[in-house]
Design an enzyme around this catalytic site. Structure first.
Site, mmCIF file in Angstrom:
data_model
loop_
_atom_site.group_PDB
_atom_site.id
_atom_site.type_symbol
_atom_site.label_atom_id
_atom_site.label_comp_id
_atom_site.label_asym_id
_atom_site.label_seq_id
_atom_site.Cartn_x
_atom_site.Cartn_y
_atom_site.Cartn_z
ATOM 1 N N GLU A 165 30.397 45.811 33.845
ATOM 2 C CA GLU A 165 31.245 46.352 34.902
ATOM 3 C C GLU A 165 32.506 45.519 35.034
ATOM 4 O OE1 GLU A 165 28.617 46.137 38.254
ATOM 5 O OE2 GLU A 165 29.416 44.197 38.891
ATOM 6 N N ARG A 221 38.995 42.197 41.693
ATOM 7 C CA ARG A 221 39.366 41.309 42.789
ATOM 8 C C ARG A 221 39.153 39.886 42.321
ATOM 9 N NH1 ARG A 221 34.149 39.946 43.695
ATOM 10 N NH2 ARG A 221 32.595 41.591 43.548
ATOM 11 N N ASN A 226 35.039 43.823 37.978
ATOM 12 C CA ASN A 226 35.294 43.475 39.376
ATOM 13 C C ASN A 226 36.795 43.338 39.564
ATOM 14 O OD1 ASN A 226 32.664 43.239 40.728
ATOM 15 N ND2 ASN A 226 32.286 41.728 39.134
#
Length: 458
Positions: free
Chosen positions: A288, A292, A290
């Site tokens: 995945e 941020r 992220n």
């Protein structure tokens, strides 16, 4: 550069962002709930605005209050930190529509990548290897059964809009699939307001390796190396380190290249993390993205000397990256331990309380990111993170020795309060971890009867 930045978060990350802003000469506005009125960032920021009660849905997760505070304070930009609204495309779009820069990817990029199932498809198109899994989300139990049978057990059910281990369920047999499917959907709905889930093959013995990237609006992208995040409980990280121990150089280089390739393929902008699983044969698969700054970003800062928050702000202001890949130098090893208000003897359940005694470590190459002060009440409203303790040295063994000393020096005590500190020292002493031969199942495999490591002698 921005004149004023509003920090739409709380705790240690809000204070950490404010510190870099002050060093850059940027005015800061802190927002806070009534439960956080006395926290350090409220005193440290140039201005502070109360945006609501302790319930995060009426404060930190309530965009109208945050946008109103930003407009009243004349903020040019909003830094969302991590968690809360940091990966919310609607919030990013509201910022843009209000004439306020969002320190993160554009809303359309967040929307495209926030759906983990869609991100899988995009990464496959970019040539990143994937675990066998569903083609998009799975909307009913019978479809879940078909997918699981096709990819083979064990499988893991994941929230499409999720992260942080929420909404994840591992299923070992067909008999367990239906209840796990419903449980995953319920958790996803409660945590993210979105019950959609997807399935992947589950690797029982794998390492969780992530690559930090920085991208600007001018088509430039660099990586800042990798972090090993394999020490976890309930799919949530406890210990992170950089570089990943024992990773073959060829695999390391391939991971870095894959992350940069994926970032460029998606038009990514800002700081982001590409997460991978690496099996026992060194084969890696994409997991995945992220979108941020990560909780564990300090370990990367310690080995590269790059202030990731500073780079985020510069990119958000439209500046091209100051770094080229050849400018990024890696030195030594760093490790981060998350000190949480949790009770390891009760399956890491939150164990909040009032901090009556507080001793935090110091010394050479020891960094502590925290917002906790004596007398503060750690509540159940928010994440139980107390502090991030980070140590660096010229090699991993020395960095781990320094971490053990730092944890021994640490004391956080008060009525009803438990922390992960002693358990973290047990992890550091585990021979599998010490040898860099651990996987994501280490915490589960650690003997419950292991002799505990002595706590600090205060």
């Amino acid at each position: 550069m921005f004149g004023t930045v509003l920090i739409a978060n709380r705790g240690e990350i809000a204070l950490r962002v404010a510190r870099t802003c002050r060093e850059m000469g940027v005015r800061t506005v802190a927002v806070y709930s009534t439960a956080d009125a006395g926290t350090p960032v409220v005193r440290f920021a140039d201005e502070a605005v109360c945006i609501g009660p302790a319930d995060p849905h009426r404060s930190y997760l309530y965009p109208p209050a945050i946008i109103e505070a930003a407009l009243r304070a004349g903020a040019d930009a909003i830094h969302p930190g991590y968690g809360f609204l940091s990966e919310d495309p609607d919030f990013a779009e509201i910022c843009e529509d209000s004439g306020i820069a969002f320190v993160g990817p554009p809303a359309q990029v967040i929307a495209r990548l926030a759906d983990k199932a869609v991100a899988r498809t995009l990464m496959a198109t970019a040539g990143l290897p994937l675990l066998p899994g569903s083609d998009g989300t799975v909307d009913d139990p019978s479809r879940a059964r078909d997918v699981a049978a096709a990819i083979g057990y064990p499988v893991i059910i994941k929230a499409a809009a999720g992260g942080g281990g929420r909404g994840m369920c591992v299923v070992s047999s067909p008999a367990d699939l239906a209840p796990a499917y419903e449980e995953s959907r319920a958790q996803a709905r409660a945590a993210f307001g979105d019950s959609r889930v997807y399935l992947e093959r589950y690797l029982r013995r794998a390492r969780h390796i992530e690559v930090q990237v920085l991208c600007d609006r001018h088509g430039n992208a660099v990586h800042l190396g990798e972090r090993d995040c394999s020490v976890q409980r309930r799919h949530q990280k406890l210990v992170e380190e950089s570089p990943a121990p024992g990773l073959p150089d060829g695999v390391r280089r391939a991971l870095h290249a894959a992350a940069v390739r994926g970032a460029l393929a998606t038009g990514y902008i800002g700081a982001g993390t590409f997460e991978f699983l690496v099996d026992e044969d060194g084969r890696f698969t994409f997991m995945e993205i992220n979108q941020r700054i990560q909780v564990e970003h300090p370990v990367t800062e310690m080995v590269t000397g790059v202030d990731i928050v500073r780079e985020q702000l510069l990119v958000a202001a439209g500046r091209p990256l100051r770094l080229r890949q050849d400018d990024v130098a890696f030195r030594g090893a760093a490790v981060e331990c998350r000190l949480n208000a949790e009770d390891p003897d009760r399956d890491f359940r939150p164990a909040p309380g009032t901090v009556e005694r507080l001793t935090l470590p110091g010394g050479p190459f020891t960094r502590v990111d925290t917002h906790i002060v004596p007398g503060e009440r750690i509540t159940s409203h928010y994440d139980p993170l107390i502090a991030k303790i980070v140590t660096w040295d010229e090699d991993r063994d020395l960095a781990l020795d320094r971490m053990d000393r730092a944890l021994y020096e640490t004391e956080v005590a008060g009525p009803g309060l438990h922390t992960t500190g002693p358990f973290l020292r047990t992890v550091l002493a585990d021979p599998r971890f010490r040898a860099g031969a651990h996987h994501t199942d280490l915490v589960e495999r650690m003997s419950a009867s292991a002799e505990p490591v002595p706590t600090a002698g205060h």
